[in-house]
Every structure is written in structure tokens, then in C-alpha cells.
Design an enzyme around this catalytic site. Sequence first.
Site, PDB file in Angstrom:
ATOM      1  N   LYS A 130       0.855  -1.210   0.000  1.00 45.94           N
ATOM      2  CA  LYS A 130       0.000   0.000   0.000  1.00 45.94           C
ATOM      3  C   LYS A 130       0.886   1.254   0.000  1.00 45.94           C
ATOM      4  CE  LYS A 130      -1.786   1.500   4.042  1.00 45.94           C
ATOM      5  NZ  LYS A 130      -1.497   2.894   4.424  1.00 45.94           N
ATOM      6  N   ASN A 131       1.884   1.262   0.861  1.00 47.60           N
ATOM      7  CA  ASN A 131       2.682   2.479   1.049  1.00 47.60           C
ATOM      8  C   ASN A 131       3.734   2.700  -0.027  1.00 47.60           C
ATOM      9  OD1 ASN A 131       1.074   2.964   3.189  1.00 47.60           O
ATOM     10  ND2 ASN A 131       2.599   2.495   4.764  1.00 47.60           N
ATOM     11  N   CYS A 176      -5.145  12.351  12.066  1.00 48.72           N
ATOM     12  CA  CYS A 176      -5.875  11.080  12.037  1.00 48.72           C
ATOM     13  C   CYS A 176      -5.719  10.503  13.443  1.00 48.72           C
ATOM     14  CB  CYS A 176      -5.300  10.157  10.987  1.00 48.72           C
ATOM     15  SG  CYS A 176      -3.644   9.639  11.390  1.00 48.72           S
ATOM     16  N   ARG A 208       0.018  14.663  12.150  1.00 52.87           N
ATOM     17  CA  ARG A 208       0.438  14.493  10.749  1.00 52.87           C
ATOM     18  C   ARG A 208       0.751  15.844  10.082  1.00 52.87           C
ATOM     19  NH1 ARG A 208      -1.237   9.227   9.717  1.00 52.87           N
ATOM     20  NH2 ARG A 208       0.516   9.151   8.273  1.00 52.87           N
ATOM     21  N   ASP A 266       4.633   0.932  12.086  1.00 56.28           N
ATOM     22  CA  ASP A 266       3.414   0.286  11.568  1.00 56.28           C
ATOM     23  C   ASP A 266       3.263  -1.145  12.054  1.00 56.28           C
ATOM     24  OD1 ASP A 266       3.442   1.919   8.303  1.00 56.28           O
ATOM     25  OD2 ASP A 266       2.910   2.609  10.307  1.00 56.28           O
ATOM     26  N   ARG A 301      -8.508  -0.703   4.801  1.00 55.90           N
ATOM     27  CA  ARG A 301      -7.640   0.296   4.175  1.00 55.90           C
ATOM     28  C   ARG A 301      -6.271  -0.293   3.846  1.00 55.90           C
ATOM     29  NH1 ARG A 301      -7.327   5.779   7.353  1.00 55.90           N
ATOM     30  NH2 ARG A 301      -5.920   6.039   5.587  1.00 55.90           N
TER      31      ARG A 301
HETATM   32  C1  EPZ Z   1       4.182   7.057   6.075  1.00 53.96           C
HETATM   33  O1  EPZ Z   1       3.386   8.112   6.592  1.00 53.96           O
HETATM   34  C2  EPZ Z   1       3.284   5.832   6.047  1.00 53.96           C
HETATM   35  N1  EPZ Z   1       2.138   6.090   5.177  1.00 53.96           N
HETATM   36  C3  EPZ Z   1       2.793   5.515   7.464  1.00 53.96           C
HETATM   37  O2  EPZ Z   1       2.024   4.319   7.393  1.00 53.96           O
HETATM   38  C4  EPZ Z   1       4.025   5.269   8.340  1.00 53.96           C
HETATM   39  O3  EPZ Z   1       3.597   5.021   9.664  1.00 53.96           O
HETATM   40  C5  EPZ Z   1       4.933   6.495   8.305  1.00 53.96           C
HETATM   41  O4  EPZ Z   1       5.302   6.782   6.923  1.00 53.96           O
HETATM   42  C6  EPZ Z   1       6.209   6.292   9.104  1.00 53.96           C
HETATM   43  O5  EPZ Z   1       6.904   5.185   8.620  1.00 53.96           O
HETATM   44  C7  EPZ Z   1       2.320   6.030   3.822  1.00 53.96           C
HETATM   45  O6  EPZ Z   1       3.411   5.763   3.334  1.00 53.96           O
HETATM   46  C8  EPZ Z   1       1.111   6.290   2.987  1.00 53.96           C
HETATM   47  P1  EPZ Z   1       6.183  10.569   8.021  1.00 53.96           P
HETATM   48  P2  EPZ Z   1       3.949   9.639   6.537  1.00 53.96           P
HETATM   49  O7  EPZ Z   1       6.028  11.816   7.237  1.00 53.96           O
HETATM   50  O8  EPZ Z   1       4.725   9.847   5.304  1.00 53.96           O
HETATM   51  C9  EPZ Z   1       6.581  13.778  11.446  1.00 53.96           C
HETATM   52  C10 EPZ Z   1       0.169   2.907   7.779  1.00 53.96           C
HETATM   53  O9  EPZ Z   1      -0.277   2.397   8.809  1.00 53.96           O
HETATM   54  N2  EPZ Z   1       6.503  14.758  10.350  1.00 53.96           N
HETATM   55  O10 EPZ Z   1       7.406   9.723   7.848  1.00 53.96           O
HETATM   56  O11 EPZ Z   1       2.811  10.543   6.822  1.00 53.96           O
HETATM   57  C11 EPZ Z   1       5.233  13.119  11.696  1.00 53.96           C
HETATM   58  O12 EPZ Z   1       4.470  13.892  12.606  1.00 53.96           O
HETATM   59  C12 EPZ Z   1       0.634   4.358   7.783  1.00 53.96           C
HETATM   60  O13 EPZ Z   1       0.307   2.315   6.677  1.00 53.96           O
HETATM   61  C13 EPZ Z   1       6.779  16.095  10.611  1.00 53.96           C
HETATM   62  O14 EPZ Z   1       7.069  16.464  11.741  1.00 53.96           O
HETATM   63  O15 EPZ Z   1       4.922   9.622   7.799  1.00 53.96           O
HETATM   64  C14 EPZ Z   1       5.593  11.806  12.282  1.00 53.96           C
HETATM   65  O16 EPZ Z   1       5.801  11.995  13.671  1.00 53.96           O
HETATM   66  C15 EPZ Z   1       0.411   5.025   9.137  1.00 53.96           C
HETATM   67  N3  EPZ Z   1       6.699  16.979   9.598  1.00 53.96           N
HETATM   68  C16 EPZ Z   1       6.949  11.474  11.642  1.00 53.96           C
HETATM   69  O17 EPZ Z   1       7.429  12.682  11.065  1.00 53.96           O
HETATM   70  C17 EPZ Z   1       6.371  16.617   8.304  1.00 53.96           C
HETATM   71  O18 EPZ Z   1       6.327  17.488   7.405  1.00 53.96           O
HETATM   72  C18 EPZ Z   1       6.852  10.437  10.541  1.00 53.96           C
HETATM   73  O19 EPZ Z   1       5.980  10.939   9.567  1.00 53.96           O
HETATM   74  C19 EPZ Z   1       6.094  15.255   8.054  1.00 53.96           C
HETATM   75  C20 EPZ Z   1       6.164  14.339   9.093  1.00 53.96           C
END
Ligand code: EPZ
Length: 423
Positions: free
Chosen positions: A24-25, A118, A123, A306, A398
Amino acid sequence: MPMDRYVITGKQRLEGKIRTSGAKNASLPLLAASLLVEGKSTLLDIPRLADIFSMIEVLENLGAKVDFQGEALIVDSTDVSRWEVEETLMRQMRASNLILGPLLARNGRVRLSKPGGCAIGSRPMDQHIKGLKEMGVKVKERHGYIEASVDQLKGAGIYLDVPSVGATENLMMAAVLAKGTTTIYNAAREPEIIDLQNFLNKMGAKIRGAGMDVIRIEGVDKLYPTEHTVIPDRIEAGTHMVAAVMTQGDVEITNVIPEHLEPVSAKLRQAGADVSIGDDYIRVKSKGRIKGLDCKTMPHPGFPTDMQPQFMALLSIAEGTSIITETIFENRFQHVDELRRMGAHITLEGRTAVIRGVDTLEGAFVEATDLRAGAALFLAALSAEDATVLEKIGHIDRGYENLAEKYRNLGAKVLRVSSEGSV
Ligand code: EPZ
């Protein structure tokens, strides 16, 4: 249907083979990247999941034509003239924010509603925006919307404060058609980033370094449609590995890339499970009750956030006490209350959970609060005594394709009851 429920009979030992679907990701950024070319991209092994259909709706709302033709998903983004997506579609799924980079590269303009928080956290998108501004993009954030525009994206050196997966992906997709070279420092290293690099390079991009913390993208003038098979879903596979251990089973998970699962395999071995690796499968055999252990979620190649809820279900029936620390998301313990309803002994201190293992969980009425929490409760129900009713399994749809059917093939007794009451 989101309000459907599972009725799961516990204490069923799982045995046999289960095939992992496409990731998915990885699929979501690949779909977004298809916006970069005028023409038909062909994506193979894309899973039929609610989140994928949401992203397809977003692409169609922008003017693309998207259809499943047999095993292939064809994305024709010849006529993508719009640069704004309907609010309701954007809020349906957070990863729709991955259109930001490609639309700026394609049309120089995009207006999207911030996908909002969420269940697991706020996020934010500050790292996405910081990087785009360094590439010359003008960004306005008003009334929950992001409005971004640029005449010509230019290469830049971007240092991410956190190795954000989404920000790394958006910036890669913006940089491929920029003037000059972009270097992303402290980039996310997840396998899904490597898959995106491979897809973009097949389109004619010039990217190096995905999978490491420095990624270099040399801008090119044009990209061309291509074909790509998405990598297998390492989180789905990891979920199945935990299921095998929790049910004292013996399961072979096929269609995996074993090194993507190293952090999970290592932890399961540490807990006392037998994990053997093939070139495209992993076999997990229980060797009796597992031992408690400590686990801390980290960016890849650390232990994946995850998989944290699923591990909490596993450790709630381990021998001894375990400690889980969630360092990525600020609110990813929604599953704790529901596991407690099943008899788990878990105490929370901020981002740390202390789990005192019990001999067995008990069936109960529980509900999924988010995708991986739902997966954790599904696993808990398989191992618990008696039956469990798991509500709101739309969350699980999902991220897991044909879950009940795949598990029935392993010997599980799972009934899906639709919210209208039909079986
Ligand atoms: C991706 O989300 C995945 N989703 C998530 O999977 C996964 O948990 C996450 O990466 C971490 O591995 C998809 O790929 C669609 P991040 P993403 O930006 O990209 C902070 C699932 O269950 N952050 O790496 O949204 C944020 O708050 C889902 O399949 C900032 O501070 O994750 C978080 O604490 C859930 N500023 C951390 O980084 C930003 O601009 C990781 O977020 C962006 C993120």
C-alpha cells in the site's frame, strides 16, 4: 463497509501458506508519480484496498483516467489540467498529499486541503513545505488549505529535520523535472522510497541514493510513461508473521523481500520464534510461548511503527514484562484500551507502554480505531479464548486485501458480518 464487523473464533492454530499483496505504502506514491507523465503508466500487483481506491478517485478528480485491466492498473494522465482536488476527497486519506510534488512539477500550481490529523497523530506537513520553498515554490497556508505555485522548480540542497517518508517522496517527485540538481539530506530510508526511485528512473529520471539518507536528483526536461510492479507489502507480511507466533502456528509467507522484514524477523527470533528465510518467502514457526522483550519504533531500518500495535498484541501474551516505546507518532496507543478489554495488562507512561504478559487473552467486543490497531485486535482475537466481535473493520480494509479469506485458508474461523446484518 466501514461499519462491518468480524466474528472471530479464538485458539485456532494457523498453518499453511499466505501470499502478501503489493505494498500500500509503495502503491500510493507510485500512483501520484503517474501524474508526472502525459500518457499511460502501467502498474502491476497494486492491491485492491480502500486507500488505493481513494487515491484513484483523487487522480480521476484531477482529470486522469484510471482502470484496472486484469492484473494491471492503467493510469492515463494525458489530460491532467486541474490543480485542485475536492476537499472531501482530500480529507478521505492523508496520503493524497503526495500529489503536491508531482502537480507542481507538472502544472506549476496546486491547491489542496491539508489532509488533517488522524487517529495516530497530528500528521504535519512542515517538512514538505520547507523543502518546496527551497526549490522556489511560493506557498500560502490559509483556512486549512495549502496553495502552492512556481514558474520553474529549481534544484536545491534540502535538509529534513525528521526523515519524513511523505516529505522525501513529495520532494523527489518535485525535483525530477526541476532545473538543476536537488540533494535531500536526512532522507527517509524506507524500501518504499527505493521503489519510487526505481519507478521514476524507468520514466527517465536521474535519481541516486534512495534507501540511504542522502538522495540526489538531477532534473531532466521530460519523463515518459513506463510499466512497474510494486514491491510486496512488508507490513502486511510482518502482520502475518506475528499471527503465526500468536496462534502457535507454522506459516509460510510468500511474495516477500526478506531484507525488508529484517527488523521484524530479528525481534521475533529474540522472542523465541523460529524464523527461516527463503529468497522470496519467510517461514515462521512457533516454538512455544514467547518471551517478553523491549521494542522501540524507529525510522527504517529500525523497528517499524506500523508494526507496533501488532507487537503489542503479541507481547501481551508473552512470558514476563515487555516495554514498547513509540518514537514516531504521538498518539499511536489507541489499541491499548481495546486490548485491555481482552484481558491485557498494559500501563502507559507518555510514549512508553509497559506490558505484563498474561497466559491468554479473552474474547470480547472490541473496535478498530485505526488501521494497524485493527490489525492488532484481529491478531489478538485469533489467539484469545472464545469468540471476539471486532467492529469498524473498514479501518482494516484500508491496508489489508482479502484478510478474512487469506486467514480462512490458514485455518482461522473468521466471519465478516456487514453492517446491514448480512453475512
Ligand atoms: C508514512 O506516513 C506511512 N504512510 C505511514 O504508514 C508510516 O507510519 C509512516 O510513513 C512512518 O513510517 C504512507 O506511506 C502512505 P512521516 P507519513 O512523514 O509519510 C513527522 C500505515 O499504517 N513529520 O514519515 O505521513 C510526523 O508527525 C501508515 O500504513 C513532521 O514532523 O509519515 C511523524 O511523527 C500510518 N513533519 C513522523 O514525522 C512533516 O512534514 C513520521 O511521519 C512530516 C512528518
